[in-house]
Design an enzyme around this catalytic site. Structure first.
Site, PDB file in Angstrom:
ATOM      1  N   HIS A  40       0.821  -1.206   0.000  1.00 58.31           N
ATOM      2  CA  HIS A  40       0.000   0.000   0.000  1.00 58.31           C
ATOM      3  C   HIS A  40       0.863   1.268   0.000  1.00 58.31           C
ATOM      4  CE1 HIS A  40      -2.670   2.875   2.383  1.00 58.31           C
ATOM      5  NE2 HIS A  40      -3.391   2.594   1.308  1.00 58.31           N
ATOM      6  N   HIS A  45      -0.688  10.922  -2.549  1.00 59.84           N
ATOM      7  CA  HIS A  45      -1.954  10.561  -1.917  1.00 59.84           C
ATOM      8  C   HIS A  45      -2.865  11.739  -1.644  1.00 59.84           C
ATOM      9  CE1 HIS A  45      -4.715   9.625   1.411  1.00 59.84           C
ATOM     10  NE2 HIS A  45      -4.830   8.457   0.802  1.00 59.84           N
TER      11      HIS A  45
HETATM   12  O1  G3P Z   1      -6.736   1.415  -2.252  1.00 63.72           O
HETATM   13  C1  G3P Z   1      -6.868   1.206  -0.886  1.00 63.72           C
HETATM   14  C2  G3P Z   1      -6.547   2.435  -0.090  1.00 63.72           C
HETATM   15  O2  G3P Z   1      -5.362   2.982  -0.585  1.00 63.72           O
HETATM   16  C3  G3P Z   1      -7.643   3.472  -0.121  1.00 63.72           C
HETATM   17  O3  G3P Z   1      -7.458   4.476   0.839  1.00 63.72           O
HETATM   18  O4  G3P Z   1      -6.792   6.703   1.619  1.00 63.72           O
HETATM   19  O5  G3P Z   1      -5.113   4.888   1.590  1.00 63.72           O
HETATM   20  O6  G3P Z   1      -5.911   5.908  -0.537  1.00 63.72           O
HETATM   21  P1  G3P Z   1      -6.271   5.523   0.867  1.00 63.72           P
HETATM   22 CA    CA Z   2      -4.783   4.584  -2.091  1.00 61.27          CA
END
Ligand code: G3P
Ligand code: CA
Length: 236
Positions: A6, A48
């Site tokens: 992630h 992000h």
């Molecule tokens: O794709 C899963 C996750 O990344 C979604 O939430 O806020 O970490 O982009 P966020």
């Molecule tokens: Ca994400």
């Protein structure tokens, strides 16, 4: 169960940087998840947040900055990568990339078309999965790149009918927050032929919850730890 890193290997390295992606690759990840936004000159960048405050300590929006004026991360060590730079690096490697289109807060006109163009340019169509919290972005992606698989993201709020929504629009993936994952939820998607990947799974309790529910994949900041937990669970 597939393990996606992630924002790269973000538990140990600066999120959404080439270093975090390289370290995830070295750790043998099944996939890399990253987020895209767009600068004022139309460059698709991997980042992000909508603003540069948290990561770069600069009180400005990404959308208002020319790519060449983007700052380094706050520690002064990392450039914000472009999607092109990432795809050039990923093109000869064997893992899936999940590109999350960030368009819930700011809608970037033309971003989906550019993302589709870049994936084609680097011939990564077979290795990319597109996701978004915004179903409009998914539908726009389909217009520009109809062959790419699409994943609908949802947060902590529960709502019935997401399975129906995904099959109505032909989304092949559902990406819920781990807090709403249950065996019944996962089954309702599998029943319709839709894969379920959940985020963000960063400890054993969450891993076991995801595993018990029968998800297809997890997003984690700590891919090596999750791999070890998965191996341990397999031999127990
Ligand atoms: O794709 C899963 C996750 O990344 C979604 O939430 O806020 O970490 O982009 P966020
Ligand atoms: Ca994400």
């Amino acid at each position: 169960m597939l393990i996606f890193s992630h924002r790269g290997y973000s538990g140990s390295y600066a999120e959404n940087t080439m270093l975090a992606f390289e370290k995830a690759y070295e750790a043998g990840t099944d996939g890399i998840e990253l987020d895209v936004q767009m600068t004022s000159d139309g460059t698709v960048v991997i980042f992000h947040d909508e603003t540069l405050k948290r990561v770069c300590n600069l009180d400005k929006y990404v959308k208002d900055m020319h790519y060449e004026d983007l700052p380094l991360t706050a520690d002064g060590l990392h450039h914000i990568p472009t999607l092109s730079q990432y795809l050039e690096w990923a093109r000869d490697k064997d893992f899936t990339t999940n590109i999350e289109i960030k368009s819930s807060v700011i809608f970037y006109p033309g971003m989906e078309e550019k993302v589709g163009y870049l994936i084609r340019k680097y011939r990564l169509d077979e290795q990319v999965l597109i996701s978004s919290f915004n179903p409009l972005s998914l539908l726009r992606m389909r217009d520009y790149a109809p062959h790419l698989p699409l994943g609908f993201l949802v947060g902590e709020y529960g709502m019935s009918g997401f399975d129906h929504l995904c099959s109505t629009y032909g989304f092949e993936y559902f990406h819920p927050d781990i807090s709403i994952v249950t065996p019944e939820l996962v089954e309702s998607f599998h029943h319709r032929g839709i894969h379920v990947n959940t985020y963000t799974v960063n400890n054993e309790k969450e891993f076991l919850k995801a595993q018990k529910a029968g998800v297809d994949g997890i997003f984690t900041n700590i891919p090596e730890t999750m791999k070890a937990i998965a191996d341990q669970a397999a031999t127990a």
